[in-house]
Structures are given as C-alpha cells and as structure tokens.
Design a protein around this motif. Sequence first.
Motif, PDB file in Angstrom:
ATOM      1  N   PRO A 110       0.799  -1.227   0.000  1.00 51.50           N
ATOM      2  CA  PRO A 110       0.000   0.000   0.000  1.00 51.50           C
ATOM      3  C   PRO A 110       0.837   1.286   0.000  1.00 51.50           C
ATOM      4  CG  PRO A 110      -0.872  -1.558   1.599  1.00 51.50           C
ATOM      5  CD  PRO A 110       0.424  -2.131   1.088  1.00 51.50           C
ATOM      6  N   GLN A 111       1.916   1.330   0.775  1.00 49.45           N
ATOM      7  CA  GLN A 111       2.740   2.534   0.832  1.00 49.45           C
ATOM      8  C   GLN A 111       3.478   2.753  -0.489  1.00 49.45           C
ATOM      9  OE1 GLN A 111       2.855   4.962   3.123  1.00 49.45           O
ATOM     10  NE2 GLN A 111       4.343   6.085   1.881  1.00 49.45           N
ATOM     11  N   ALA A 112       4.070   1.696  -1.030  1.00 48.06           N
ATOM     12  CA  ALA A 112       4.788   1.804  -2.309  1.00 48.06           C
ATOM     13  C   ALA A 112       3.831   2.190  -3.433  1.00 48.06           C
ATOM     14  CB  ALA A 112       5.498   0.495  -2.629  1.00 48.06           C
ATOM     15  N   LEU A 113       2.612   1.668  -3.398  1.00 43.28           N
ATOM     16  CA  LEU A 113       1.618   2.013  -4.415  1.00 43.28           C
ATOM     17  C   LEU A 113       1.250   3.489  -4.316  1.00 43.28           C
ATOM     18  CD1 LEU A 113      -0.237   1.176  -6.712  1.00 43.28           C
ATOM     19  CD2 LEU A 113      -1.954   0.542  -4.971  1.00 43.28           C
ATOM     20  N   ALA A 114       1.017   3.974  -3.101  1.00 44.21           N
ATOM     21  CA  ALA A 114       0.684   5.391  -2.913  1.00 44.21           C
ATOM     22  C   ALA A 114       1.808   6.285  -3.426  1.00 44.21           C
ATOM     23  CB  ALA A 114       0.408   5.674  -1.433  1.00 44.21           C
ATOM     24  N   GLU A 115       3.046   5.909  -3.144  1.00 40.66           N
ATOM     25  CA  GLU A 115       4.194   6.688  -3.609  1.00 40.66           C
ATOM     26  C   GLU A 115       4.303   6.673  -5.129  1.00 40.66           C
ATOM     27  OE1 GLU A 115       7.481   5.059  -1.423  1.00 40.66           O
ATOM     28  OE2 GLU A 115       6.774   5.907   0.484  1.00 40.66           O
ATOM     29  N   ALA A 116       4.068   5.515  -5.749  1.00 37.32           N
ATOM     30  CA  ALA A 116       4.132   5.411  -7.211  1.00 37.32           C
ATOM     31  C   ALA A 116       3.028   6.246  -7.866  1.00 37.32           C
ATOM     32  CB  ALA A 116       4.028   3.950  -7.635  1.00 37.32           C
TER      33      ALA A 116
ATOM     34  N   GLU B  20       4.854  14.269   1.660  1.00 31.76           N
ATOM     35  CA  GLU B  20       4.588  12.926   2.188  1.00 31.76           C
ATOM     36  C   GLU B  20       3.307  12.401   1.565  1.00 31.76           C
ATOM     37  OE1 GLU B  20       3.211  11.360   6.556  1.00 31.76           O
ATOM     38  OE2 GLU B  20       4.640  13.016   6.476  1.00 31.76           O
ATOM     39  N   VAL B  21       3.260  11.106   1.337  1.00 33.03           N
ATOM     40  CA  VAL B  21       2.047  10.473   0.829  1.00 33.03           C
ATOM     41  C   VAL B  21       1.962   9.064   1.392  1.00 33.03           C
ATOM     42  CG1 VAL B  21       3.112   9.555  -1.276  1.00 33.03           C
ATOM     43  CG2 VAL B  21       0.687  10.082  -1.263  1.00 33.03           C
ATOM     44  N   GLY B  22       0.756   8.587   1.536  1.00 29.87           N
ATOM     45  CA  GLY B  22       0.499   7.224   1.991  1.00 29.87           C
ATOM     46  C   GLY B  22      -0.915   6.874   1.585  1.00 29.87           C
ATOM     47  N   PRO B  23      -1.347   5.668   1.873  1.00 30.73           N
ATOM     48  CA  PRO B  23      -2.717   5.286   1.517  1.00 30.73           C
ATOM     49  C   PRO B  23      -3.741   6.213   2.175  1.00 30.73           C
ATOM     50  CG  PRO B  23      -1.432   3.369   2.187  1.00 30.73           C
ATOM     51  CD  PRO B  23      -0.613   4.586   2.519  1.00 30.73           C
ATOM     52  N   GLY B  24      -4.472   6.971   1.353  1.00 36.47           N
ATOM     53  CA  GLY B  24      -5.513   7.857   1.865  1.00 36.47           C
ATOM     54  C   GLY B  24      -5.015   9.121   2.534  1.00 36.47           C
ATOM     55  N   ARG B  25      -3.758   9.467   2.345  1.00 40.68           N
ATOM     56  CA  ARG B  25      -3.246  10.683   2.981  1.00 40.68           C
ATOM     57  C   ARG B  25      -2.159  11.312   2.116  1.00 40.68           C
ATOM     58  NH1 ARG B  25       1.567   9.632   5.202  1.00 40.68           N
ATOM     59  NH2 ARG B  25       2.111   7.447   5.477  1.00 40.68           N
TER      60      ARG B  25
ATOM     61  N   SER C  90      -5.093  20.212  -4.152  1.00 43.96           N
ATOM     62  CA  SER C  90      -4.015  19.338  -4.629  1.00 43.96           C
ATOM     63  C   SER C  90      -3.709  18.247  -3.606  1.00 43.96           C
ATOM     64  CB  SER C  90      -2.760  20.155  -4.942  1.00 43.96           C
ATOM     65  OG  SER C  90      -2.961  20.935  -6.095  1.00 43.96           O
ATOM     66  N   ALA C  91      -3.655  18.599  -2.323  1.00 40.21           N
ATOM     67  CA  ALA C  91      -3.427  17.582  -1.288  1.00 40.21           C
ATOM     68  C   ALA C  91      -4.558  16.556  -1.297  1.00 40.21           C
ATOM     69  CB  ALA C  91      -3.293  18.243   0.083  1.00 40.21           C
ATOM     70  N   PHE C  92      -5.779  17.033  -1.440  1.00 40.88           N
ATOM     71  CA  PHE C  92      -6.955  16.167  -1.555  1.00 40.88           C
ATOM     72  C   PHE C  92      -6.774  15.197  -2.722  1.00 40.88           C
ATOM     73  CE2 PHE C  92     -11.484  16.476  -3.460  1.00 40.88           C
ATOM     74  CZ  PHE C  92     -11.903  15.286  -2.908  1.00 40.88           C
ATOM     75  N   ALA C  93      -6.358  15.704  -3.868  1.00 37.40           N
ATOM     76  CA  ALA C  93      -6.187  14.866  -5.057  1.00 37.40           C
ATOM     77  C   ALA C  93      -5.149  13.771  -4.838  1.00 37.40           C
ATOM     78  CB  ALA C  93      -5.791  15.737  -6.253  1.00 37.40           C
TER      79      ALA C  93
ATOM     80  N   SER D  96      -4.390   7.720  -4.165  1.00 30.67           N
ATOM     81  CA  SER D  96      -3.259   6.936  -3.665  1.00 30.67           C
ATOM     82  C   SER D  96      -3.440   5.424  -3.799  1.00 30.67           C
ATOM     83  CB  SER D  96      -2.988   7.292  -2.199  1.00 30.67           C
ATOM     84  OG  SER D  96      -4.124   7.004  -1.400  1.00 30.67           O
ATOM     85  N   TYR D  97      -4.566   4.988  -4.369  1.00 31.63           N
ATOM     86  CA  TYR D  97      -4.838   3.553  -4.503  1.00 31.63           C
ATOM     87  C   TYR D  97      -4.752   3.077  -5.955  1.00 31.63           C
ATOM     88  CZ  TYR D  97      -6.733   4.381   0.162  1.00 31.63           C
ATOM     89  OH  TYR D  97      -6.897   4.748   1.471  1.00 31.63           O
ATOM     90  N   ASP D  98      -4.260   3.940  -6.848  1.00 28.61           N
ATOM     91  CA  ASP D  98      -4.179   3.667  -8.285  1.00 28.61           C
ATOM     92  C   ASP D  98      -5.552   3.439  -8.903  1.00 28.61           C
ATOM     93  OD1 ASP D  98      -2.766   3.678 -10.661  1.00 28.61           O
ATOM     94  OD2 ASP D  98      -2.381   1.526 -10.629  1.00 28.61           O
ATOM     95  N   GLU D  99      -6.537   4.168  -8.392  1.00 29.49           N
ATOM     96  CA  GLU D  99      -7.872   4.198  -8.967  1.00 29.49           C
ATOM     97  C   GLU D  99      -8.181   5.668  -9.253  1.00 29.49           C
ATOM     98  OE1 GLU D  99      -9.727   0.403  -6.538  1.00 29.49           O
ATOM     99  OE2 GLU D  99     -10.010   2.411  -5.728  1.00 29.49           O
ATOM    100  N   ALA D 100      -8.310   6.005 -10.539  1.00 32.37           N
ATOM    101  CA  ALA D 100      -8.530   7.403 -10.932  1.00 32.37           C
ATOM    102  C   ALA D 100      -9.745   7.968 -10.201  1.00 32.37           C
ATOM    103  CB  ALA D 100      -8.716   7.497 -12.438  1.00 32.37           C
ATOM    104  N   THR D 101      -9.525   9.062  -9.489  1.00 36.51           N
ATOM    105  CA  THR D 101     -10.545   9.651  -8.627  1.00 36.51           C
ATOM    106  C   THR D 101     -10.550  11.157  -8.812  1.00 36.51           C
ATOM    107  OG1 THR D 101     -10.149   7.871  -7.026  1.00 36.51           O
ATOM    108  CG2 THR D 101     -11.324   9.789  -6.226  1.00 36.51           C
ATOM    109  N   VAL D 102     -11.753  11.736  -8.847  1.00 39.48           N
ATOM    110  CA  VAL D 102     -11.904  13.180  -9.017  1.00 39.48           C
ATOM    111  C   VAL D 102     -12.751  13.746  -7.877  1.00 39.48           C
ATOM    112  CG1 VAL D 102     -11.663  13.093 -11.531  1.00 39.48           C
ATOM    113  CG2 VAL D 102     -13.938  12.886 -10.496  1.00 39.48           C
ATOM    114  N   ALA D 103     -12.765  15.061  -7.774  1.00 36.99           N
ATOM    115  CA  ALA D 103     -13.589  15.731  -6.770  1.00 36.99           C
ATOM    116  C   ALA D 103     -15.044  15.720  -7.212  1.00 36.99           C
ATOM    117  CB  ALA D 103     -13.114  17.159  -6.571  1.00 36.99           C
TER     118      ALA D 103
END
Length: 151
Positions: free
Chosen positions: A9-15, A36-41, A70-73, A78-85
């Motif tokens: 999960p952490q490596a995916l969020a970073e990628a 900093e980035v991580g799953p959901g943050r 931008s932080a929200f985005a 961070s889960y490799d699922e394209a997501t918009v506001a």
Amino acid sequence: MPACHDLGPQALAEACAEAMFARDQASQALGMRLVEVGPGRAVLAMTVREDMLQGHGNCHGGLLFTLADSAFAFACNSYDEATVAAGCSIDYLAPAQLGDELTASAIERSRRGRTGLYDITLSRQNGEPVALFRGRSHRLRGSVRQPGASS
C-alpha cells in the motif's frame, strides 16, 4: 511498471503520487512540493510568493483552495484508482502572508464504493491553522499511474 498487487500500500501510494505529480503542471507552477504520501493521505507544502498576494496583501484565497485541493487529489488517488472531486468546501481561519510556508495535510475519513470523504488542514510554519477544507471524491474507471488503462 509493477502491477498494483505487486506493490504494498505505501509503495503504491508513492508510485501514484510520483506519476500524478509528473503530470501536474498547475501544482508545479505554484511551487508546491509533495512532502509525504500514503494510503488515503498526503502532505503538500507551498511558500507564499509575492505574485500570490491579493489586494489586501494576503495570499489569495483561491490559491489556498488550490493547495488544499491538490493535497486532496494526492490523498484520494493513492490507490491507483482514478478519482476526481465531486464537491468541496473551505473555511478560511486566518490570512496567509508573504513568505509563509504553508502545509496542506489531507486525511481520508471514509472510502466506500466509489465515494470518499477527506479533510485537509492548511497550516502555516508555526502550526497555526489557516483553513479547513473538506472534499468529497468520486472514483472513475482507470489507473492513476497509467491513464487510459484499467486498474
């Protein structure tokens, strides 16, 4: 590029963050930095420049909104699922001044089905909150790391 299931999960969020930031010309143009980035943050930072000041000498509220957005985005993608506001709101608490180092810290509150809810706090260098932002997300089909590909 490793498949999603090949990364933790952490490596995916970073990628995901690395791929998104490389394409995010707006955030780069404003001098935003991914801290900093991580799953959901996610945590982004930006220094208030002279060209960001409005007529009262404070940082323009639209630019504060942009930093939070931008932080929200980065958090919701961070889960490799394209997501918009799907919607968002901001409450301004204090003005940001020239030279302030602003930090936007995004945290996931809920993620179910295709929707999510995220809270973002904007703070200046001394920790004083400048604004509170809440974003609602909607997941699309596709990958963050490989636009146009299914995740």
